[in-house]
Design a protein around this motif. Structure first.
Motif, PDB file in Angstrom:
ATOM      1  N   ALA A  26      12.071   3.604   2.726  1.00  0.00           N
ATOM      2  CA  ALA A  26      11.426   2.309   2.547  1.00  0.00           C
ATOM      3  C   ALA A  26      12.204   1.510   1.505  1.00  0.00           C
ATOM      4  O   ALA A  26      12.881   2.088   0.659  1.00  0.00           O
ATOM      5  CB  ALA A  26       9.970   2.482   2.113  1.00  0.00           C
ATOM      6  N   GLY A  42       7.892  -1.881  -0.553  1.00  0.00           N
ATOM      7  CA  GLY A  42       7.342  -1.533   0.747  1.00  0.00           C
ATOM      8  C   GLY A  42       6.283  -0.463   0.666  1.00  0.00           C
ATOM      9  O   GLY A  42       5.841  -0.072  -0.422  1.00  0.00           O
ATOM     10  N   LEU A  77       4.647   3.305   2.589  1.00  0.00           N
ATOM     11  CA  LEU A  77       4.735   4.473   3.454  1.00  0.00           C
ATOM     12  C   LEU A  77       3.420   5.228   3.355  1.00  0.00           C
ATOM     13  O   LEU A  77       2.712   5.137   2.344  1.00  0.00           O
ATOM     14  CB  LEU A  77       5.865   5.407   3.030  1.00  0.00           C
ATOM     15  CG  LEU A  77       7.311   5.038   3.376  1.00  0.00           C
ATOM     16  CD1 LEU A  77       8.270   6.016   2.701  1.00  0.00           C
ATOM     17  CD2 LEU A  77       7.524   5.032   4.876  1.00  0.00           C
TER      18      LEU A  77
END
Length: 125
Positions: free
Chosen positions: A11, A15, A17
């Motif tokens: 990522a 971002g 995950l």
């Protein structure tokens, strides 16, 4: 008992995950489940934990407000949603389970009886 971690990957900073830990061979709702992580050259460190029966959650200061741990006892799975990722979150993430932990021991990796194989999370800057 088996714990299977999955969902890691790459990522960008900022971002998100989500990693999952699927358990088998145990009465899942009776177990506290935690996530630990280990970066190269560093010791394994506590990330988050959730008490059995969907109870209290605990977080390391470094991830508080960014990561959320949750569980689905019907699916014997624990999730770690990771938002606002930083390069320093890069590590192998391990899930662990134990039945008889007291709160003061929840962040101590040596207290957990069962471990998954780990999943790599890499965050690029």
């Amino acid at each position: 008992v088996q714990l299977q971690a999955s969902g890691g990957g790459l990522a960008q900073a900022g971002g998100s995950l989500r990693v999952s830990c699927a358990a088998s061979g145990l009465t899942f709702s009776n177990y506290t489940v935690a996530w630990f992580r280990q970066a190269p050259g560093k010791e394994r460190e506590f990330v988050a934990a959730i008490k059995r029966n969907g109870g209290a959650t605990y977080y390391a200061d470094s991830v508080k407000g960014r990561f959320t741990i949750s569980r689905d006892n019907a699916k014997s799975t624990v999730f770690l949603q990771m938002n606002s990722l930083r390069p320093e979150d890069t590590a192998v993430y391990y899930c662990a389970a134990d039945r008889d932990l007291i709160t003061s021991s929840i962040s101590i990796f040596g207290q957990y009886d069962y471990w998954g194989q780990g999943t790599q999370v890499t965050v690029s800057s």
